[in-house]
Motif scaffolding. Structure first.
Motif, mmCIF file in Angstrom:
data_model
loop_
_atom_site.group_PDB
_atom_site.id
_atom_site.type_symbol
_atom_site.label_atom_id
_atom_site.label_comp_id
_atom_site.label_asym_id
_atom_site.label_seq_id
_atom_site.Cartn_x
_atom_site.Cartn_y
_atom_site.Cartn_z
ATOM 1 N N LEU A 8 0.513 -7.360 -15.253
ATOM 2 C CA LEU A 8 1.577 -8.101 -14.605
ATOM 3 C C LEU A 8 1.203 -8.665 -13.230
ATOM 4 C CD1 LEU A 8 5.235 -7.015 -14.895
ATOM 5 C CD2 LEU A 8 4.397 -7.586 -12.628
ATOM 6 N N VAL A 9 0.229 -8.049 -12.561
ATOM 7 C CA VAL A 9 -0.158 -8.493 -11.220
ATOM 8 C C VAL A 9 -1.400 -9.373 -11.311
ATOM 9 C CG1 VAL A 9 -0.989 -7.741 -8.959
ATOM 10 C CG2 VAL A 9 0.833 -6.452 -10.114
ATOM 11 N N TRP A 10 -1.245 -10.656 -11.009
ATOM 12 C CA TRP A 10 -2.403 -11.556 -10.994
ATOM 13 C C TRP A 10 -2.131 -12.731 -10.058
ATOM 14 C CZ3 TRP A 10 0.713 -11.935 -15.555
ATOM 15 C CH2 TRP A 10 1.286 -13.183 -15.790
ATOM 16 N N GLY A 11 -3.206 -13.427 -9.689
ATOM 17 C CA GLY A 11 -3.088 -14.622 -8.876
ATOM 18 C C GLY A 11 -3.313 -15.866 -9.708
ATOM 19 N N GLY A 12 -2.743 -16.984 -9.270
ATOM 20 C CA GLY A 12 -2.935 -18.261 -9.958
ATOM 21 C C GLY A 12 -2.219 -18.323 -11.295
ATOM 22 N N LEU A 19 -12.203 -6.847 -10.200
ATOM 23 C CA LEU A 19 -13.588 -6.630 -10.641
ATOM 24 C C LEU A 19 -14.528 -6.286 -9.484
ATOM 25 C CD1 LEU A 19 -13.950 -9.360 -13.425
ATOM 26 C CD2 LEU A 19 -12.881 -7.094 -13.536
ATOM 27 N N ASP A 20 -13.989 -5.697 -8.448
ATOM 28 C CA ASP A 20 -14.761 -4.995 -7.425
ATOM 29 C C ASP A 20 -13.810 -3.981 -6.804
ATOM 30 O OD1 ASP A 20 -13.154 -6.314 -5.552
ATOM 31 O OD2 ASP A 20 -14.711 -7.706 -4.929
ATOM 32 N N ALA A 21 -14.331 -3.070 -6.002
ATOM 33 C CA ALA A 21 -13.496 -1.982 -5.504
ATOM 34 C C ALA A 21 -12.335 -2.502 -4.661
ATOM 35 C CB ALA A 21 -14.344 -0.997 -4.706
ATOM 36 N N GLU A 22 -12.618 -3.435 -3.763
ATOM 37 C CA GLU A 22 -11.585 -3.918 -2.845
ATOM 38 C C GLU A 22 -10.407 -4.521 -3.594
ATOM 39 O OE1 GLU A 22 -10.973 -7.423 0.555
ATOM 40 O OE2 GLU A 22 -12.971 -7.030 -0.286
ATOM 41 N N HIS A 23 -10.681 -5.372 -4.538
ATOM 42 C CA HIS A 23 -9.599 -6.135 -5.155
ATOM 43 C C HIS A 23 -8.969 -5.420 -6.344
ATOM 44 C CE1 HIS A 23 -11.892 -9.183 -2.857
ATOM 45 N NE2 HIS A 23 -10.666 -9.508 -2.481
ATOM 46 N N GLU A 24 -9.704 -4.538 -7.021
ATOM 47 C CA GLU A 24 -9.069 -3.693 -8.037
ATOM 48 C C GLU A 24 -8.043 -2.774 -7.381
ATOM 49 O OE1 GLU A 24 -9.661 -3.234 -11.690
ATOM 50 O OE2 GLU A 24 -10.123 -5.313 -11.204
ATOM 51 N N LEU A 25 -8.412 -2.161 -6.272
ATOM 52 C CA LEU A 25 -7.469 -1.292 -5.573
ATOM 53 C C LEU A 25 -6.303 -2.084 -4.993
ATOM 54 C CD1 LEU A 25 -9.719 0.766 -6.065
ATOM 55 C CD2 LEU A 25 -9.340 1.624 -3.747
ATOM 56 N N LYS A 26 -6.567 -3.315 -4.591
ATOM 57 C CA LYS A 26 -5.480 -4.176 -4.113
ATOM 58 C C LYS A 26 -4.439 -4.385 -5.204
ATOM 59 C CE LYS A 26 -6.282 -8.647 -3.687
ATOM 60 N NZ LYS A 26 -6.772 -9.943 -3.144
ATOM 61 N N GLN A 27 -4.887 -4.690 -6.409
ATOM 62 C CA GLN A 27 -3.946 -4.853 -7.517
ATOM 63 C C GLN A 27 -3.142 -3.584 -7.769
ATOM 64 O OE1 GLN A 27 -6.782 -6.771 -10.616
ATOM 65 N NE2 GLN A 27 -4.714 -7.395 -11.198
ATOM 66 N N LEU A 28 -3.813 -2.444 -7.735
ATOM 67 C CA LEU A 28 -3.119 -1.184 -7.997
ATOM 68 C C LEU A 28 -2.112 -0.863 -6.893
ATOM 69 C CD1 LEU A 28 -6.071 1.001 -9.334
ATOM 70 C CD2 LEU A 28 -4.277 -0.122 -10.666
ATOM 71 N N ALA A 84 -5.891 -14.047 -3.180
ATOM 72 C CA ALA A 84 -4.490 -13.793 -2.835
ATOM 73 C C ALA A 84 -4.352 -12.566 -1.952
ATOM 74 C CB ALA A 84 -3.666 -13.619 -4.108
ATOM 75 N N SER A 85 -3.381 -12.612 -1.073
ATOM 76 C CA SER A 85 -3.033 -11.434 -0.279
ATOM 77 C C SER A 85 -2.213 -10.466 -1.126
ATOM 78 C CB SER A 85 -2.211 -11.841 0.941
ATOM 79 O OG SER A 85 -0.945 -12.356 0.521
ATOM 80 N N GLU A 86 -2.071 -9.247 -0.640
ATOM 81 C CA GLU A 86 -1.215 -8.305 -1.361
ATOM 82 C C GLU A 86 0.212 -8.826 -1.423
ATOM 83 O OE1 GLU A 86 -1.458 -4.132 -0.605
ATOM 84 O OE2 GLU A 86 -3.619 -4.198 -0.235
ATOM 85 N N GLN A 87 0.695 -9.432 -0.333
ATOM 86 C CA GLN A 87 2.047 -9.979 -0.350
ATOM 87 C C GLN A 87 2.156 -11.120 -1.354
ATOM 88 O OE1 GLN A 87 4.758 -8.755 1.435
ATOM 89 N NE2 GLN A 87 5.857 -10.092 0.013
ATOM 90 N N GLY A 88 1.125 -11.967 -1.416
ATOM 91 C CA GLY A 88 1.143 -13.058 -2.373
ATOM 92 C C GLY A 88 1.177 -12.568 -3.804
ATOM 93 N N LEU A 89 0.396 -11.527 -4.113
ATOM 94 C CA LEU A 89 0.417 -10.957 -5.460
ATOM 95 C C LEU A 89 1.764 -10.330 -5.768
ATOM 96 C CD1 LEU A 89 -3.138 -9.331 -5.641
ATOM 97 C CD2 LEU A 89 -2.364 -11.402 -6.813
#
Length: 403
Positions: free
Chosen positions: A74-78, A145-154, A113-118
């Motif tokens: 459910l959480v994605w950008g674009g 698909l890297d540590a920073e952004h996978e954790l951001k999605q979570l 995307a920022s966390e707020q944007g997502l």
């Protein structure tokens, strides 16, 4: 002080196997809730008002467990609307990717995307599900698909569960695709998943489970085994996108690791089905992706049913292959495309979906379980999947509270 509430004049579709009648149906019932849990069910003839206890009259409406969407991205950008147009004009998957589309475009947009944007992009998708009576939803990563952004999605998934009236289960899907910086080096990316991303998600407490994509366009059986072994070391439950486009043996791997669910499963064989049945693993059917991709190989529902494999139904809500924020629509498609009965579809969106998430406190109307339920303006439960786009929700209840 204990908080009590009585719901009266109900027709209850309990989906509790203890009641063998279709839908576990119990007409003429009352339901008592204490501190967010169902305390008891009783016939209206045995119910009497208790002074000081709030009473809500269902006026003969049907009450079901809250719906559970057990497989979403459910959480994605674009978005991938341009991909959709290209595919309809005859472009192949490779041609779409070469034009800048495909999963890599979603990864790029999600990373940017920022966390707020997502959060802002995900919120209306989630609210659409809640309007259909969903009380619990699983949200996967897989576009970082890297540590920073996978954790951001979570983190965004967790925040959605805090700020909206819904229970969220978050799943780490780092082994979803090979990122561009590891092109031609899938093993190297799996090294990163196992050494860095998985431990980081576990340490941060952001993942309730680990998923992966074992497929001829995803990760091999050997690579998938490495991810499962590392996840098991970290104490995280397992599930897998398996046998969607080809037969790779992923379903048996999920069963070997006692996974919660095997999802998609169009290319299961008899040995796979036997393994899932023996492991108690849920088969999650995702008819939205089947429809959107114009697939022709259907999951072997009759064989799964005969083997006693639990069947869940979910949206697979994602930008590339199932952009459908409607669980009731998926129930309809599961009936029309895959041959489920309406009762099986609704059980797959409640009781079996809870099992697919490893939850034993919801998914049925039974004393002792969470008071997560929905009341509907319908004459029969089958209407929920018969006319899936007609609003029928009267009340949605989460932890005993109307939300």
């Amino acid at each position: 002080m204990a908080h009590l509430r009585s719901w009266i004049n109900l027709r209850i579709a309990s989906f509790d196997p203890a009641w063998p009648q279709p839908y576990g149906a119990l007409p003429g019932m009352a339901l008592e809730v204490r501190d967010g849990r169902i305390e008891r069910l009783l016939p209206m003839a045995e119910w009497s008002a208790t002074p000081g206890v709030e009473v809500i009259d269902g006026e003969g409406r049907w009450l079901t467990p809250g719906l559970i969407d057990c497989h979403t991205h459910l959480v994605w950008g674009g978005d991938r609307a341009a991909d959709f147009e290209r595919r309809l004009q005859g472009a192949t998957y490779a041609e779409v990717a070469a034009a800048g589309g495909g999963i890599r475009s979603t990864v790029a947009a999600t990373r940017a995307a920022s966390e707020q944007g997502l959060f802002d992009a995900a919120e209306p998708r989630l609210r659409a599900l809640l309007a259909e009576g969903v009380t619990c939803v699983e949200i996967k990563s897989g576009y970082g698909l890297d540590a920073e952004h996978e954790l951001k999605q979570l983190r965004v998934a967790r925040r959605l569960g805090r700020e909206l009236p819904v229970r969220v289960r978050s799943t780490l899907l780092a082994a979803h695709a090979v990122p561009v910086e590891f092109a031609g080096n899938a093993d190297g990316y799996i090294d990163l998943v196992c050494s860095t991303i998985l431990p980081a998600a576990a340490e941060a407490g952001l993942a309730d489970a680990v998923d992966l994509f074992c497929e001829n366009v995803g990760f091999s059986l050997a690579q998938s085994r490495r991810v499962f072994e590392r996840a098991r070391e970290l104490g995280l439950p397992l599930k897998g996108h398996v046998e969607q486009l080809s037969h790779q043996g992923g379903a048996r791997l999920v069963a070997e690791f006692a996974g919660l669910s095997a999802d998609h499963v169009e290319y299961l064989d008899a040995a796979d089905i036997a393994a899932l049945a023996a492991a108690g693993t849920v088969a999650v059917l995702l008819p939205g992706a089947f429809l959107f991709l114009n697939e022709t190989r259907k999951p072997p529902v009759a064989a799964l049913r005969a083997a006693g494999v639990p069947l869940a139904v979910s949206t697979d809500l994602n930008p590339g292959t199932s952009p459908f924020a409607s669980l009731r629509l998926m129930g309809n498609l599961a009936c029309c495309l895959f041959g489920l009965t309406p009762e099986e579809a609704l059980a797959g969106m409640t009781r079996e979906a809870a099992r697919a998430l490893g939850l034993d406190d919801c998914g049925m109307i039974r004393a002792g379980l969470r008071a997560d339920f929905a009341l509907w303006d319908i004459e029969h439960p089958a209407q929920l999947v018969y006319e899936p786009l007609t609003p029928r929700l009267w009340r949605r209840v989460l932890g005993g509270e109307v939300v």
